[in-house]
Every structure is written in structure tokens, then in C-alpha cells.
Design a protein around this motif. Sequence first.
Motif, PDB file in Angstrom:
ATOM      1  N   CYS A   8      62.930 -24.781 -34.539  1.00 17.16           N
ATOM      2  CA  CYS A   8      64.265 -25.128 -35.046  1.00 17.16           C
ATOM      3  C   CYS A   8      64.219 -26.414 -35.867  1.00 17.16           C
ATOM      4  O   CYS A   8      64.768 -26.485 -36.969  1.00 17.16           O
ATOM      5  N   VAL A  11      62.324 -25.699 -39.166  1.00 12.82           N
ATOM      6  CA  VAL A  11      63.138 -24.921 -40.108  1.00 12.82           C
ATOM      7  C   VAL A  11      64.187 -25.826 -40.743  1.00 12.82           C
ATOM      8  O   VAL A  11      64.430 -25.782 -41.958  1.00 12.82           O
ATOM      9  N   PHE A  12      64.794 -26.698 -39.929  1.00 15.28           N
ATOM     10  CA  PHE A  12      65.814 -27.638 -40.413  1.00 15.28           C
ATOM     11  C   PHE A  12      65.234 -28.560 -41.492  1.00 15.28           C
ATOM     12  O   PHE A  12      65.798 -28.707 -42.578  1.00 15.28           O
ATOM     13  N   GLY A  15      64.101 -26.583 -44.531  1.00 10.79           N
ATOM     14  CA  GLY A  15      65.301 -26.137 -45.249  1.00 10.79           C
ATOM     15  C   GLY A  15      65.895 -27.244 -46.110  1.00 10.79           C
ATOM     16  O   GLY A  15      66.340 -26.998 -47.232  1.00 10.79           O
ATOM     17  N   ALA A  16      65.885 -28.486 -45.592  1.00 11.62           N
ATOM     18  CA  ALA A  16      66.406 -29.624 -46.369  1.00 11.62           C
ATOM     19  C   ALA A  16      65.558 -29.830 -47.623  1.00 11.62           C
ATOM     20  O   ALA A  16      66.085 -29.986 -48.734  1.00 11.62           O
ATOM     21  N   THR A  78      60.117 -19.970 -43.463  1.00 16.85           N
ATOM     22  CA  THR A  78      61.513 -19.773 -43.055  1.00 16.85           C
ATOM     23  C   THR A  78      62.392 -20.906 -43.571  1.00 16.85           C
ATOM     24  O   THR A  78      63.455 -20.674 -44.156  1.00 16.85           O
ATOM     25  N   GLY A  79      61.930 -22.151 -43.370  1.00 18.25           N
ATOM     26  CA  GLY A  79      62.704 -23.294 -43.838  1.00 18.25           C
ATOM     27  C   GLY A  79      62.534 -23.543 -45.329  1.00 18.25           C
ATOM     28  O   GLY A  79      63.469 -23.374 -46.110  1.00 18.25           O
ATOM     29  N   GLY A  82      62.488 -20.214 -47.770  1.00 23.79           N
ATOM     30  CA  GLY A  82      63.753 -19.531 -47.517  1.00 23.79           C
ATOM     31  C   GLY A  82      64.912 -20.267 -48.154  1.00 23.79           C
ATOM     32  O   GLY A  82      65.809 -19.668 -48.750  1.00 23.79           O
ATOM     33  N   SER A  83      64.891 -21.586 -48.060  1.00 25.22           N
ATOM     34  CA  SER A  83      65.966 -22.404 -48.603  1.00 25.22           C
ATOM     35  C   SER A  83      65.788 -22.667 -50.100  1.00 25.22           C
ATOM     36  O   SER A  83      66.770 -22.857 -50.822  1.00 25.22           O
TER      37      SER A  83
ATOM     38  N   SER B  27      69.706 -23.118 -43.265  1.00 27.67           N
ATOM     39  CA  SER B  27      68.402 -22.535 -42.933  1.00 27.67           C
ATOM     40  C   SER B  27      68.262 -22.323 -41.430  1.00 27.67           C
ATOM     41  O   SER B  27      67.768 -21.288 -40.986  1.00 27.67           O
ATOM     42  N   LEU B  28      68.713 -23.317 -40.659  1.00 26.60           N
ATOM     43  CA  LEU B  28      68.626 -23.197 -39.202  1.00 26.60           C
ATOM     44  C   LEU B  28      69.480 -22.028 -38.713  1.00 26.60           C
ATOM     45  O   LEU B  28      69.043 -21.231 -37.877  1.00 26.60           O
ATOM     46  N   ARG B  30      70.285 -19.419 -40.419  1.00 30.42           N
ATOM     47  CA  ARG B  30      69.613 -18.185 -40.854  1.00 30.42           C
ATOM     48  C   ARG B  30      68.489 -17.819 -39.885  1.00 30.42           C
ATOM     49  O   ARG B  30      68.333 -16.653 -39.506  1.00 30.42           O
ATOM     50  N   TYR B  31      67.733 -18.839 -39.450  1.00 32.98           N
ATOM     51  CA  TYR B  31      66.635 -18.612 -38.492  1.00 32.98           C
ATOM     52  C   TYR B  31      67.189 -18.055 -37.181  1.00 32.98           C
ATOM     53  O   TYR B  31      66.669 -17.064 -36.647  1.00 32.98           O
TER      54      TYR B  31
END
Lengths: 134, 144
Positions: A8, A11-12, A15-16, A78-79, A82-83, B27-28, B30-31
Motif C-alpha cells: 500500500c 503503491v501510494f 502513484g505520486a 501498480t503505482g 499505473g498512475s 493509485s492506492l 485502484r490497488y
Amino acid sequence: MTTFLLSCVLVFLGGAIGGIGRFFVSGLVARRFGETFPWGTLTVNVIGCGAIGILAAVMLDSATQGPSNLPLWAFFVTGGLGSFTTVSSFALQTLALARAGEPLDAVLNIAVSLAACLLAVASGFGAAHALLGA
Amino acid sequence: MRSWGLETMPRQARLLMAVALGAASGSLLRYLSSLAALALLGSGFAWGTLFVNVAGSFLIGLYSTLTEPDGRIMAGPILRQGVLTGFCGGFTTFSVFSLETFLLLQAHAFGAAALNVAASVLLWLVAVWVGYRIGTRLNRLKGS
């Protein structure tokens, strides 16, 4: 549980970074090539798809199609990627083209995005496999 | 909303922070959505990615319409970018969608791959259009 919480956080963070990267690259392309066609979104999506193809070839187990290293996959794929790529802006810009009386550009945006992104994944995957000798 | 002294930050830095925070939380979410879809519906089809992309397309259509200059919601450019570029952008993903389609093709599941592409594009566009239409209706409502 700790792997889940770690994923988590990764991914956070990924994602940023991916979102900031998309903001800069799509803005740069839009300023350079104009905003009558969504070149910026197309560019980030194609780059992100090429990169995800490469990472899939490197990190996915060929039998299970699952990632060999979950935390690395969570951060970079994923992060991060994906972002870095986006469907929402693609959809909004396609709608804007259709509403602006440019249905041909809207259809072209859909067709080019899909074709270029799938081709980018396949190329990235194939190139990484060839280089790794797998 | 309290700003904790953030108003003293340069404008560009606040904009980047809004995009980063929006993209990170998108994103979180989405995960977590993909994990929930995997637990509820299994791994046969990429339901999680389909769900976030459709929901994110709806949200960007709705919020961008509601926060237009003559829209119902007053949102400054930084909040607007945080939600649209940050959250909606981070929540939805073209790369994971493309990878999942590619993996279906590689597994010779050509029907599932074609269905994934056709259903996804159709639903994304319908969702953004429905969001836009609802936003337009709400903008036109009289009173409060």
C-alpha cells in the motif's frame, strides 16, 4: 499483512511519482504540439505501455503470470506506471473532440491510442525478452 | 478548509503537491479495488481495472462539468487539478489495461481480449458522457 501494508505504501509513493511525471510530460507535449488533439495523453499512455511491457517481461513469472517480487511490482507497475498512464483524461478528451464537432478526431484518438498502446506493450515485452535471451 | 500555512508555499509547489497527493490516493484506491475484485470475482477477467477505469471516467466527466466557470461547484485551479489530473488520472490506468489485454492475447484467449477492449472503450466513453450529462443537469438546477 506486513507485505500488504508495505505494498500500500509503495503503491501510494509510486502513484505520486507517476502522476507528477504524467503532469510534466503531457504538459510539455501539449505545449510543444498544441492542444487541438490530445497528444500529451497519447504520449504518456504509449510510453507507459512500452515500459509496462518491459517490466512484465522482466518481472512476471511466465507460468503463473504473477510478479516475482511483489513490493517492486507494487512500486513501479501498480503505482508508478499505473498512475503515469490515464484512461480518464483519454475519455474526457475524446468526449471533448466529439462535442467540438470533430468526430473524426475522436475516432482517430480511440483507434490510435488502442493500437499504439497494445503495440507498445508487445514491443516492450518482445524487446526485453530478446535482450534477456529468454 | 484549513490550509496549515500552505498558502505561503509557491503556487507551482501547491499545484504539484495537489497532483501528487491526488495521484497517490487514486493509485492506492485502484490497488485496493483490484484486490477486492480479485477476492470477489476471481482472476478470470480483469474486473478491477475495468471498474476503476469506468468509475474514474464517470468522475472526471462529472467533476470537470460541475467545476466549469459557470458550474455549480466553485473549485480553485489547484483543487481542480488535484481531482482531475491527480486523483482521476492516478485512479485510472491505460498501461495495466493494455498489459492485461496483451497477456490475454499471449494466452491465446483472443475472445476475452477482444471483449476486454470493446467493452472497456465503450463503457469508458459512456461513463464520461453520463458524468458530463449529469453535471450539466446539476449546473442548470435553480436555487440552492
